[in-house]
Design a protein around this motif. Structure first.
Motif, short mmCIF file in Angstrom:
data_model
loop_
_atom_site.label_atom_id
_atom_site.label_comp_id
_atom_site.label_asym_id
_atom_site.label_seq_id
_atom_site.Cartn_x
_atom_site.Cartn_y
_atom_site.Cartn_z
N PRO A 101 0.83 -1.21 0.00
CA PRO A 101 0.00 0.00 0.00
C PRO A 101 0.86 1.26 0.00
O PRO A 101 1.92 1.30 0.61
CB PRO A 101 -0.82 -0.13 1.29
CG PRO A 101 -0.02 -1.04 2.16
CD PRO A 101 0.65 -2.01 1.23
N GLY A 102 0.40 2.22 -0.73
CA GLY A 102 1.13 3.48 -0.81
C GLY A 102 2.17 3.52 -1.91
O GLY A 102 2.79 4.56 -2.14
N ASP B 30 -9.48 -2.01 2.19
CA ASP B 30 -8.91 -1.54 3.45
C ASP B 30 -7.54 -0.88 3.32
O ASP B 30 -6.99 -0.40 4.31
CB ASP B 30 -8.81 -2.70 4.44
CG ASP B 30 -10.16 -3.29 4.81
OD1 ASP B 30 -11.10 -2.50 5.01
OD2 ASP B 30 -10.27 -4.53 4.86
N ILE B 31 -6.96 -0.90 2.12
CA ILE B 31 -5.60 -0.36 2.00
C ILE B 31 -5.59 1.14 2.26
O ILE B 31 -6.58 1.84 2.04
CB ILE B 31 -4.96 -0.67 0.63
CG1 ILE B 31 -5.69 0.05 -0.51
CG2 ILE B 31 -4.89 -2.16 0.40
CD1 ILE B 31 -4.97 -0.04 -1.85
N SER B 32 -4.47 1.63 2.73
CA SER B 32 -4.30 3.06 2.99
C SER B 32 -2.85 3.44 2.73
O SER B 32 -1.94 2.74 3.21
CB SER B 32 -4.69 3.39 4.44
OG SER B 32 -4.56 4.77 4.69
N PRO B 33 -2.63 4.50 1.98
CA PRO B 33 -3.62 5.34 1.29
C PRO B 33 -4.26 4.61 0.12
O PRO B 33 -3.77 3.56 -0.30
CB PRO B 33 -2.78 6.52 0.81
CG PRO B 33 -1.41 5.95 0.61
CD PRO B 33 -1.24 4.93 1.69
N LYS B 34 -5.34 5.20 -0.40
CA LYS B 34 -6.09 4.58 -1.48
C LYS B 34 -5.83 5.32 -2.80
O LYS B 34 -6.33 6.43 -2.98
CB LYS B 34 -7.59 4.59 -1.17
CG LYS B 34 -7.99 3.63 -0.07
CD LYS B 34 -9.49 3.68 0.16
CE LYS B 34 -9.96 2.50 0.99
NZ LYS B 34 -9.31 2.44 2.30
N TYR C 145 -14.67 0.06 -1.69
CA TYR C 145 -13.45 0.87 -1.72
C TYR C 145 -13.82 2.36 -1.64
O TYR C 145 -13.21 3.13 -0.88
CB TYR C 145 -12.72 0.57 -3.03
CG TYR C 145 -11.35 1.19 -3.22
CD1 TYR C 145 -10.22 0.60 -2.68
CD2 TYR C 145 -11.19 2.35 -3.98
CE1 TYR C 145 -8.96 1.14 -2.89
CE2 TYR C 145 -9.94 2.90 -4.19
CZ TYR C 145 -8.83 2.28 -3.65
OH TYR C 145 -7.58 2.83 -3.86
N LYS C 146 -14.85 2.74 -2.39
CA LYS C 146 -15.32 4.13 -2.39
C LYS C 146 -15.92 4.50 -1.03
O LYS C 146 -15.66 5.59 -0.50
CB LYS C 146 -16.36 4.31 -3.50
CG LYS C 146 -16.88 5.71 -3.67
CD LYS C 146 -17.86 5.76 -4.85
CE LYS C 146 -18.44 7.15 -5.03
NZ LYS C 146 -19.40 7.18 -6.18
N ASN D 27 -15.11 3.41 1.75
CA ASN D 27 -14.02 3.52 2.72
C ASN D 27 -13.08 4.67 2.43
O ASN D 27 -12.00 4.74 3.01
CB ASN D 27 -13.24 2.20 2.76
CG ASN D 27 -13.94 1.13 3.55
OD1 ASN D 27 -15.07 1.29 3.96
ND2 ASN D 27 -13.27 0.01 3.78
N GLY D 28 -13.46 5.56 1.52
CA GLY D 28 -12.69 6.77 1.29
C GLY D 28 -11.91 6.82 -0.01
O GLY D 28 -11.25 7.83 -0.29
N GLY D 29 -11.96 5.75 -0.80
CA GLY D 29 -11.27 5.75 -2.08
C GLY D 29 -12.14 6.32 -3.20
O GLY D 29 -13.29 6.69 -2.98
#
Length: 356
Positions: A125-126, A258-262, A318-319, A321-323
């Motif tokens: 992620p990232g 759940d990955i961060s950042p997205k 995904y969306k 959850n903030g993506g």
């Protein structure tokens, strides 16, 4: 260079690099100071399917297109299907390390390659600037699940992996059959990659068939091994080979949400795709429903695999959850819109990346 009716077939010098996992053959074109775009191909293909795409995009991006393990001219090392798509995503990781890549790539994956890209994004992620998916493998693998959440049809994961692959197609690949009078030849199957109205120029057809025939064949490669089981259609995935590595027994990419950042996601989809769809002509459940596979136990037990619905479900989560993601549909394209609609594809991809 040869004429193909649209423009000249690009001549792009092939390169090879030894990583800490294998020797990888790849194409490279463009200015290394520009945004990095990495193209990951799908099953029964190679980076040759990206030749025109590379040429179209190399003015705007630094483009890399490797051949995956088992495909093209990369080293033919056996495929441990129990790793799922990680067998390839870790190879890509080693490819970046060997090239000393020090910038975030835009990761583009077509078909199975879309699953590889999602796996990479989950594990690292990232490290992706964006994710671009072209008719991607469902986040829950290929066949054998019954709803948008990826619930398995049974504990055996029956009908997925190598046992569901048509042996006549495997035999034709093994013998490098090109004759279009053979319904299982690479040249015949290639037509299913595209919408019915798309006409492949002969020069490109030769290149694409060459690409398909470079794939490794056998238990260690395509399709892999399988075992009998008591649930219809009475085969279950083994532990080796390409088709098994796409089985839901070994693939679950739902943790992408759940990955961060997205990174932003662009999902390209051909409306006439018959290879990745909710009514897929390679899915054992759908083929059973149509009467092509005897003994189909019905929708309650073994429905058609809702591949597109599953991708949309995960991307919507995904969306939530903030993506962010965008679904872009080519109404008159099939499984390969980058080949079928190159100008439209280039324009949308370029505008997407430049908007980030």
């Amino acid at each position: 260079m040869k004429g193909n009716g649209r423009k000249m077939i690009p001549e792009i010098k092939r390169k090879e690099i030894k990583t800490d996992r294998l020797n990888i053959s790849y194409f490279e074109k463009g200015d290394p100071s520009k945004e990095l775009l990495v193209l990951i191909h799908g099953n029964t293909s190679s980076n040759l399917f990206y030749l025109q795409t590379i040429e179209d995009l190399c003015d705007d991006f630094y483009v890399l297109a490797p051949d995956l393990r088992g495909y093209g001219l990369s080293e033919k090392l056996s495929i441990d299907a129990s790793q799922g798509l990680k067998v390839w995503s870790e190879d890509i990781r080693s490819f970046f390390k060997a090239l000393n890549i020090n910038k975030k790539p835009h990761l583009l994956g077509w078909s199975m390659g879309g699953g590889v890209v999602m796996q990479y994004a989950i594990d690292y992620p990232g490290e992706a600037a964006s994710i671009i998916l072209i008719n991607p493998l469902s986040p829950f693998g290929y066949s054998g699940t019954k709803d948008e959440k990826g619930t398995s049809n049974n504990d055996y994961f029956s009908g997925t992996g190598a046992g569901s692959v048509n042996p006549a197609f495997v035999e034709a690949l093994k013998n490098k059959v090109r004759d279009t009078s053979n319904p299982f030849s690479a040249a015949t199957v290639l037509k299913s990659y595209f919408a019915p109205e798309y006409k492949i120029a002969p020069e490109w057809e030769e290149i694409f068939v060459d690409s398909m025939l470079l794939m490794g064949i056998g238990d260690d490669f395509y399709p892999g091994d399988f075992v009998p089981c008591s649930a219809w259609p009475f085969t279950a995935p083994g532990t080796k080979g390409i088709a098994n590595a796409m089985s839901p027994k070994y693939v679950n990419l739902s943790s992408l949400i759940d990955i961060s950042p997205k990174p932003p996601i662009l999902w390209f989809r051909g409306a006439k795709d018959v290879i990745v769809s909710d009514t897929c002509m390679l899915d054992i459940g759908y083929l059973g429903k149509l009467g092509f596979v005897p003994g189909w136990p019905g929708d309650e037990v073994y429905p058609a695999h809702p591949m597109v619905s599953q991708t949309r479900y995960v991307l919507e989560k995904y969306k939530e959850n903030g993506g962010t993601y965008e679904e872009y549909v080519f109404e008159d394209a099939g499984h390969g819109p980058h080949v079928e609609k190159p100008e439209e594809f280039k324009n949308k991809l370029t505008s997407f990346i430049k908007s980030i």
